[in-house]
Design a protein around this motif. Structure first.
Motif, PDB file in Angstrom:
ATOM      1  N   GLY A   1       0.782  -1.225   0.000  1.00  0.00           N
ATOM      2  CA  GLY A   1       0.000   0.000   0.000  1.00  0.00           C
ATOM      3  C   GLY A   1       0.811   1.272   0.000  1.00  0.00           C
ATOM      4  O   GLY A   1       0.258   2.377   0.117  1.00  0.00           O
ATOM      5  N   VAL A   2       2.145   1.167  -0.118  1.00  0.00           N
ATOM      6  CA  VAL A   2       2.986   2.364  -0.227  1.00  0.00           C
ATOM      7  C   VAL A   2       3.001   2.766  -1.693  1.00  0.00           C
ATOM      8  O   VAL A   2       3.556   2.048  -2.534  1.00  0.00           O
ATOM      9  CB  VAL A   2       4.416   2.103   0.279  1.00  0.00           C
ATOM     10  CG1 VAL A   2       5.237   3.397   0.206  1.00  0.00           C
ATOM     11  CG2 VAL A   2       4.396   1.550   1.695  1.00  0.00           C
ATOM     12  N   THR A   3       2.421   3.886  -2.031  1.00  0.00           N
ATOM     13  CA  THR A   3       2.238   4.247  -3.446  1.00  0.00           C
ATOM     14  C   THR A   3       3.061   5.443  -3.889  1.00  0.00           C
ATOM     15  O   THR A   3       3.391   5.575  -5.070  1.00  0.00           O
ATOM     16  CB  THR A   3       0.750   4.543  -3.723  1.00  0.00           C
ATOM     17  OG1 THR A   3       0.305   5.592  -2.839  1.00  0.00           O
ATOM     18  CG2 THR A   3      -0.108   3.302  -3.487  1.00  0.00           C
TER      19      THR A   3
ATOM     20  N   ASP B   1       7.910   8.154  -0.955  1.00  0.00           N
ATOM     21  CA  ASP B   1       7.813   7.276   0.217  1.00  0.00           C
ATOM     22  C   ASP B   1       8.489   5.925  -0.041  1.00  0.00           C
ATOM     23  O   ASP B   1       9.121   5.360   0.859  1.00  0.00           O
ATOM     24  CB  ASP B   1       6.350   7.068   0.596  1.00  0.00           C
ATOM     25  CG  ASP B   1       5.716   8.323   1.187  1.00  0.00           C
ATOM     26  OD1 ASP B   1       6.471   9.223   1.598  1.00  0.00           O
ATOM     27  OD2 ASP B   1       4.468   8.393   1.214  1.00  0.00           O
ATOM     28  N   ILE B   2       8.302   5.441  -1.264  1.00  0.00           N
ATOM     29  CA  ILE B   2       8.928   4.155  -1.609  1.00  0.00           C
ATOM     30  C   ILE B   2      10.442   4.271  -1.496  1.00  0.00           C
ATOM     31  O   ILE B   2      11.119   3.410  -0.912  1.00  0.00           O
ATOM     32  CB  ILE B   2       8.509   3.711  -3.029  1.00  0.00           C
ATOM     33  CG1 ILE B   2       7.042   3.275  -3.020  1.00  0.00           C
ATOM     34  CG2 ILE B   2       9.405   2.568  -3.518  1.00  0.00           C
ATOM     35  CD1 ILE B   2       6.499   2.929  -4.399  1.00  0.00           C
TER      36      ILE B   2
ATOM     37  N   TYR C   1       9.071  -4.172   9.284  1.00  0.00           N
ATOM     38  CA  TYR C   1       9.462  -2.872   9.791  1.00  0.00           C
ATOM     39  C   TYR C   1       8.720  -1.724   9.089  1.00  0.00           C
ATOM     40  O   TYR C   1       8.856  -0.573   9.489  1.00  0.00           O
ATOM     41  CB  TYR C   1      10.959  -2.648   9.587  1.00  0.00           C
ATOM     42  CG  TYR C   1      11.840  -3.430  10.554  1.00  0.00           C
ATOM     43  CD1 TYR C   1      12.229  -2.880  11.765  1.00  0.00           C
ATOM     44  CD2 TYR C   1      12.252  -4.721  10.245  1.00  0.00           C
ATOM     45  CE1 TYR C   1      13.042  -3.585  12.644  1.00  0.00           C
ATOM     46  CE2 TYR C   1      13.069  -5.438  11.111  1.00  0.00           C
ATOM     47  CZ  TYR C   1      13.451  -4.871  12.305  1.00  0.00           C
ATOM     48  OH  TYR C   1      14.232  -5.577  13.201  1.00  0.00           O
ATOM     49  N   VAL C   2       7.962  -2.044   8.050  1.00  0.00           N
ATOM     50  CA  VAL C   2       7.272  -0.997   7.300  1.00  0.00           C
ATOM     51  C   VAL C   2       6.066  -0.526   8.094  1.00  0.00           C
ATOM     52  O   VAL C   2       5.205  -1.318   8.506  1.00  0.00           O
ATOM     53  CB  VAL C   2       6.830  -1.521   5.918  1.00  0.00           C
ATOM     54  CG1 VAL C   2       6.043  -0.432   5.160  1.00  0.00           C
ATOM     55  CG2 VAL C   2       8.034  -1.943   5.092  1.00  0.00           C
ATOM     56  N   LYS C   3       5.983   0.785   8.310  1.00  0.00           N
ATOM     57  CA  LYS C   3       4.869   1.372   9.045  1.00  0.00           C
ATOM     58  C   LYS C   3       3.955   2.104   8.057  1.00  0.00           C
ATOM     59  O   LYS C   3       4.393   3.025   7.378  1.00  0.00           O
ATOM     60  CB  LYS C   3       5.375   2.352  10.101  1.00  0.00           C
ATOM     61  CG  LYS C   3       6.218   1.680  11.188  1.00  0.00           C
ATOM     62  CD  LYS C   3       6.726   2.687  12.192  1.00  0.00           C
ATOM     63  CE  LYS C   3       7.582   1.993  13.262  1.00  0.00           C
ATOM     64  NZ  LYS C   3       8.128   2.981  14.247  1.00  0.00           N
ATOM     65  N   LEU C   4       2.738   1.649   7.972  1.00  0.00           N
ATOM     66  CA  LEU C   4       1.795   2.220   7.022  1.00  0.00           C
ATOM     67  C   LEU C   4       0.982   3.356   7.660  1.00  0.00           C
ATOM     68  O   LEU C   4       0.714   3.318   8.843  1.00  0.00           O
ATOM     69  CB  LEU C   4       0.852   1.128   6.494  1.00  0.00           C
ATOM     70  CG  LEU C   4       1.554  -0.034   5.771  1.00  0.00           C
ATOM     71  CD1 LEU C   4       0.558  -1.107   5.414  1.00  0.00           C
ATOM     72  CD2 LEU C   4       2.234   0.489   4.513  1.00  0.00           C
TER      73      LEU C   4
END
Length: 426
Positions: free
Chosen positions: A390-392, A396-397, A423-426
């Motif tokens: 969901g990182v678009t 941010d990517i 570790y990815v925080k959405l």
């Protein structure tokens, strides 16, 4: 291996004494040269009553107990006579560019044989020579640069040595044929050839004839008219040969640096230390030369003079830039880590090779061995993986990938994809 069969008469010419000595070579290295192709070449020249002998470096190698990689031949036949002979025998000739210099290349039994007519210099200008063909082996020998390169070897194993080349080779001495000054003035590149062969032949670094060094010092300016490409071919062979640090220092002492693309204020002491540290690890030419350079702008000046390759230029610039910075943490217990992290962060294909040269420069034998065994691990996360989460945003990517890469490096590249994505925080 040897048996003396003739000590010929002493010949007086051009103010120096010459003695023709012949000896018989029966080594296995010599015998191994006789393939079907060479046997056919020998038979053809003998049939037409033209003399054919091995010339130059191949003779030197054979006398040193080595099998030469390349074998050049000399003959009394002119290029036209060779062409008629080969054509009549149905032998194909290739690489006709050498014909104007007297060289014909024949292909026999899938082997190429380069044969050159004996020559004598008519006029020289320090770069090129106008030549005439001759049938006199002595005249061809006396136009060559060094005694160890002026010998011929008959195909029956007979050595023809006019200028004590065999004795010089046995004594590991490098001497010009006749007058050093005259030989140099015929082609100033011979100055660098002298240093190259000194590094190949001499056992000790400081056994030069004083008159040879005087001739080099007084004629070094002639190197200014030699093309950078020709200079670089010789210089990089000198730098990877024996006694390289001594020879480079000597070039500075003789005032040659300004003519061959090296910085006038070169750091000779640093170069000597780097060579001592790196010499047992097959450093590239630029690894040793980099120590001479104090500033990156000196690299541009070198490139303008020598026309080095892009890869070579990039390597010397890399070493100058990182020789202090990248090695500042090398004494830490995990001292390979800064280097592997650097390779991970700089994902160019040759980064690991450059870092290996940097470790040679620094004399880090243990780290070099470890890095040579190390395989660059693949970072397991991609932008596609982040989009699936969901990182678009492209921004941010990029930021997230860099953060995950830092975490991965701290884990010694051990965390897998799922562990990193946690570790990815959405």
């Amino acid at each position: 291996m040897w048996s003396r069969i003739l000590g010929g008469p002493v010949i007086r010419a051009a103010s120096c004494w010459r003695s023709l000595y012949t000896m018989q070579l029966k080594s296995s290295q010599f015998q191994s040269l006789f393939t079907d192709g060479l046997n056919g070449l020998v038979e053809l020249f003998g049939k037409h009553n033209y003399e054919l002998r091995i010339a130059g470096g191949a003779v030197r190698d054979l006398l040193s107990g080595k099998r030469p990689e390349d074998v050049d031949f000399a003959t009394t036949a002119t290029p036209e006579e060779m062409k008629r002979m080969f054509q009549a025998a149905g032998i194909r000739m290739i690489n006709n560019k050498g014909e104007k210099h007297g060289t014909i290349t024949a292909r026999i039994h899938n082997e190429n044989f380069e044969v050159t007519t004996l020559r004598v210099d008519v006029q020289t200008d320090g770069r090129h020579a106008e030549v005439e063909f001759t049938t006199d082996w002595l005249k061809d020998a006396e136009r060559r640069d060094l005694t160890i390169n002026s010998m011929f070897l008959g195909l029956d194993g007979t050595l023809y040595d006019y200028f004590n080349g065999y004795e010089d080779l046995q004594n590991r001495e490098v001497q010009f044929v006749g007058s050093a000054e005259q030989r140099i003035q015929e082609d100033y590149l011979r100055i660098l050839r002298y240093f190259r062969f000194y590094g190949r032949v001499a056992l000790e670094p400081k056994c030069h004839e004083p008159q040879t060094l005087t001739a080099i010092r007084e004629n070094g300016h002639g190197l200014a008219q030699i093309s950078g490409e020709r200079i670089w071919v010789e210089l990089k062979k000198i730098v990877v040969g024996n006694h390289a640090a001594h020879l480079l220092e000597l070039m500075y002492q003789l005032g040659l640096a300004q003519y061959i693309g090296l910085p006038l204020d070169g750091n000779v002491e640093e170069m000597k230390q780097v060579w001592q540290r790196a010499k047992d690890h097959s450093p590239k030419p630029m690894t040793t030369l980099a120590a001479l350079f104090n500033y990156l702008q000196d690299v541009e000046k070198m490139d303008l003079r020598l026309k080095v390759s892009k890869e070579e230029k990039n390597l010397v610039a890399f070493l100058i830039k990182y020789r202090r910075e990248l090695c500042k943490d090398k004494d830490k217990p995990d001292s390979l880590k800064p280097f592997t992290d650097f390779i991970i962060d700089n994902r160019e294909l040759d980064t690991q090779s450059k870092v290996c040269e940097l470790l040679k420069y620094q004399g880090e034998k243990k780290l070099l061995e470890e890095l040579c065994r190390w395989t660059v691990p693949r970072f397991p996360v991609s932008g596609h993986d982040l989009r699936k989460l969901g990182v678009t945003s492209g921004k941010d990517i990029g930021a997230t990938l860099q953060n995950l890469r830092d975490i991965w490096k701290k884990s010694h590249y051990q965390l897998d994809k799922d562990e990193l994505l946690s570790y990815v925080k959405l």
